[in-house]
Design a protein around this motif. Structure first.
Motif, PDB file in Angstrom:
ATOM      1  N   ASN A 100      24.939 -62.662 -18.143  1.00  0.00           N
ATOM      2  CA  ASN A 100      25.738 -61.866 -17.153  1.00  0.00           C
ATOM      3  C   ASN A 100      24.787 -61.833 -15.873  1.00  0.00           C
ATOM      4  N   LYS A 101      23.456 -61.678 -16.012  1.00  0.00           N
ATOM      5  CA  LYS A 101      22.625 -61.477 -14.978  1.00  0.00           C
ATOM      6  C   LYS A 101      22.490 -62.918 -14.141  1.00  0.00           C
ATOM      7  N   ARG A 102      22.581 -63.707 -14.649  1.00  0.00           N
ATOM      8  CA  ARG A 102      22.868 -65.250 -13.981  1.00  0.00           C
ATOM      9  C   ARG A 102      24.049 -65.339 -13.282  1.00  0.00           C
ATOM     10  N   GLN A 103      25.193 -64.588 -13.863  1.00  0.00           N
ATOM     11  CA  GLN A 103      26.506 -64.764 -13.300  1.00  0.00           C
ATOM     12  C   GLN A 103      26.469 -63.965 -12.030  1.00  0.00           C
ATOM     13  N   HIS A 104      25.845 -62.843 -12.031  1.00  0.00           N
ATOM     14  CA  HIS A 104      25.794 -61.806 -10.886  1.00  0.00           C
ATOM     15  C   HIS A 104      25.155 -62.475  -9.722  1.00  0.00           C
ATOM     16  N   LEU A 105      24.268 -63.337 -10.071  1.00  0.00           N
ATOM     17  CA  LEU A 105      23.465 -64.121  -8.951  1.00  0.00           C
ATOM     18  C   LEU A 105      24.378 -64.975  -8.556  1.00  0.00           C
ATOM     19  N   SER A 106      25.077 -65.944  -9.432  1.00  0.00           N
ATOM     20  CA  SER A 106      26.095 -67.013  -9.002  1.00  0.00           C
ATOM     21  C   SER A 106      27.091 -66.648  -8.495  1.00  0.00           C
ATOM     22  N   PHE A 107      28.103 -65.481  -8.955  1.00  0.00           N
ATOM     23  CA  PHE A 107      29.196 -65.134  -8.448  1.00  0.00           C
ATOM     24  C   PHE A 107      29.428 -63.943  -7.631  1.00  0.00           C
ATOM     25  N   GLY A 108      28.350 -63.147  -7.778  1.00  0.00           N
ATOM     26  CA  GLY A 108      28.577 -61.799  -7.136  1.00  0.00           C
ATOM     27  C   GLY A 108      28.581 -61.542  -5.681  1.00  0.00           C
ATOM     28  N   GLU A 109      28.321 -62.524  -4.822  1.00  0.00           N
ATOM     29  CA  GLU A 109      27.978 -62.238  -3.446  1.00  0.00           C
ATOM     30  C   GLU A 109      28.704 -63.334  -2.626  1.00  0.00           C
ATOM     31  N   ARG A 110      29.252 -62.688  -1.579  1.00  0.00           N
ATOM     32  CA  ARG A 110      30.198 -63.595  -0.754  1.00  0.00           C
ATOM     33  C   ARG A 110      29.798 -63.190   0.889  1.00  0.00           C
ATOM     34  N   GLY A 120      27.416 -60.569  12.994  1.00  0.00           N
ATOM     35  CA  GLY A 120      28.751 -60.046  12.984  1.00  0.00           C
ATOM     36  C   GLY A 120      29.550 -60.297  11.728  1.00  0.00           C
ATOM     37  N   ARG A 121      28.923 -61.143  10.766  1.00  0.00           N
ATOM     38  CA  ARG A 121      29.639 -61.363   9.486  1.00  0.00           C
ATOM     39  C   ARG A 121      29.297 -60.325   8.547  1.00  0.00           C
ATOM     40  N   THR A 122      30.092 -60.088   7.311  1.00  0.00           N
ATOM     41  CA  THR A 122      29.891 -59.256   6.452  1.00  0.00           C
ATOM     42  C   THR A 122      29.572 -59.836   5.088  1.00  0.00           C
ATOM     43  N   LYS A 123      28.649 -59.232   4.564  1.00  0.00           N
ATOM     44  CA  LYS A 123      28.411 -59.479   3.021  1.00  0.00           C
ATOM     45  C   LYS A 123      28.672 -58.691   2.044  1.00  0.00           C
ATOM     46  N   VAL A 124      29.417 -59.039   1.000  1.00  0.00           N
ATOM     47  CA  VAL A 124      29.657 -58.146  -0.071  1.00  0.00           C
ATOM     48  C   VAL A 124      29.159 -58.664  -1.332  1.00  0.00           C
ATOM     49  N   LYS A 125      28.797 -57.662  -1.849  1.00  0.00           N
ATOM     50  CA  LYS A 125      28.419 -57.919  -3.424  1.00  0.00           C
ATOM     51  C   LYS A 125      29.034 -57.155  -4.263  1.00  0.00           C
ATOM     52  N   LEU A 126      29.373 -57.870  -5.367  1.00  0.00           N
ATOM     53  CA  LEU A 126      30.332 -57.064  -6.315  1.00  0.00           C
ATOM     54  C   LEU A 126      29.620 -57.050  -7.450  1.00  0.00           C
ATOM     55  N   ARG A 127      29.852 -56.125  -8.578  1.00  0.00           N
ATOM     56  CA  ARG A 127      29.164 -56.177  -9.780  1.00  0.00           C
ATOM     57  C   ARG A 127      30.026 -55.263 -10.854  1.00  0.00           C
ATOM     58  N   LEU A 155      33.786 -62.263 -17.628  1.00  0.00           N
ATOM     59  CA  LEU A 155      33.122 -61.877 -16.259  1.00  0.00           C
ATOM     60  C   LEU A 155      33.386 -62.904 -15.448  1.00  0.00           C
ATOM     61  N   GLU A 156      33.214 -64.017 -15.504  1.00  0.00           N
ATOM     62  CA  GLU A 156      33.690 -65.224 -14.724  1.00  0.00           C
ATOM     63  C   GLU A 156      35.137 -64.995 -14.109  1.00  0.00           C
ATOM     64  N   ALA A 157      36.082 -64.897 -15.288  1.00  0.00           N
ATOM     65  CA  ALA A 157      37.382 -64.751 -14.933  1.00  0.00           C
ATOM     66  C   ALA A 157      37.519 -63.436 -14.104  1.00  0.00           C
ATOM     67  N   ASP A 158      36.957 -62.443 -14.393  1.00  0.00           N
ATOM     68  CA  ASP A 158      36.961 -61.179 -13.525  1.00  0.00           C
ATOM     69  C   ASP A 158      36.576 -61.372 -11.913  1.00  0.00           C
ATOM     70  N   TYR A 159      35.375 -61.873 -12.027  1.00  0.00           N
ATOM     71  CA  TYR A 159      34.849 -62.149 -10.529  1.00  0.00           C
ATOM     72  C   TYR A 159      35.835 -63.207  -9.798  1.00  0.00           C
ATOM     73  N   ARG A 160      36.448 -64.103 -10.452  1.00  0.00           N
ATOM     74  CA  ARG A 160      37.518 -65.013  -9.858  1.00  0.00           C
ATOM     75  C   ARG A 160      38.711 -64.253  -9.379  1.00  0.00           C
ATOM     76  N   THR A 185      31.642 -52.297  -8.568  1.00  0.00           N
ATOM     77  CA  THR A 185      30.898 -51.450  -7.429  1.00  0.00           C
ATOM     78  C   THR A 185      30.808 -52.736  -6.462  1.00  0.00           C
ATOM     79  N   LEU A 186      31.218 -52.342  -5.432  1.00  0.00           N
ATOM     80  CA  LEU A 186      31.036 -53.176  -4.078  1.00  0.00           C
ATOM     81  C   LEU A 186      30.100 -52.682  -3.440  1.00  0.00           C
ATOM     82  N   THR A 187      29.229 -53.556  -2.723  1.00  0.00           N
ATOM     83  CA  THR A 187      28.380 -53.025  -1.666  1.00  0.00           C
ATOM     84  C   THR A 187      28.761 -53.946  -0.750  1.00  0.00           C
TER      85      THR A 187
END
Length: 190
Positions: A41-51, A138-145, A167-172, A129-131
């Motif tokens: 999950n920690k690795r997934q948060h790093l891979s999928f958790g930010e846009r 001018g861009r916007t970063k979103v972190k999702l956990r 978790l991967e499916a939830d992120y998607r 949780t979204l940060t």
């Protein structure tokens, strides 16, 4: 007679204590599996958790609120200035996908467990949780956990690990909902 009943009482207490200890022991192999999933999950948060989006901060924040509501989550807490948003609700995935992933999870647990596990849907909520961060260009970063919260009576239990394919499916699914809402908001504003 008195000595015999005292000895009997001590033996009974020891037997009861031993039984409770044996019954209360956790299944170490299942605990190890949950720990492995936590590391994944920690690795997934790093891979999928930010846009990062090219959209303005206010537009992304508003779209995030709407997207959470659209997937059935209720916004529990938000603070626009700091970019914090907490939403909670039932698993947003389609029921068939939930069943399939849950069955795979139970199959993995049953391979290592001393007891038989079964699929139970609907007894846990997901908390997201979204940060949302305004970037200087001018861009916007979103972190999702994510975290899973089981509701039992008046108590809630927070699980720190989520089955990695789930978790991967939830992120998607959540990212898709946010991007769909951003698209709609951009085109509705014109």
């Amino acid at each position: 007679m008195r000595q015999y009943s005292a000895s009997c009482l001590i033996i009974c207490c020891l037997l009861v204590t031993a039984c409770v200890t044996t019954l209360g022991k956790s299944d170490e192999k299942v605990d190890d599996l949950w720990s492995q999933w936590g590391e994944e999950n920690k690795r997934q948060h790093l891979s999928f958790g930010e846009r990062i989006y090219v959209n303005a901060y206010d537009q992304v924040f508003t779209s995030a609120i709407t997207a959470m509501a659209d997937i059935g989550f209720s916004v529990k807490n938000m603070e626009r200035q700091s970019g914090y948003l907490l939403a909670e609700g039932p698993n947003p995935l389609p029921i068939e996908e939930q069943k399939a992933l849950s069955q795979k999870m139970v199959d993995e647990i049953n391979r290592v467990s001393r007891t038989q596990w079964f699929v139970q849907l609907g007894n846990a909520n997901h908390a997201a949780t979204l940060t949302i961060i305004k970037l200087p260009d001018g861009r916007t970063k979103v972190k999702l956990r994510f975290v899973t919260v089981a509701i039992q009576g008046n108590y809630s239990t927070r699980y720190h690990s989520i089955y990695p394919p789930l978790l991967e499916a939830d992120y998607r699914y959540i990212w898709g909902a946010l991007e769909k809402q951003l698209f709609l908001d951009i085109h509705l504003d014109k």
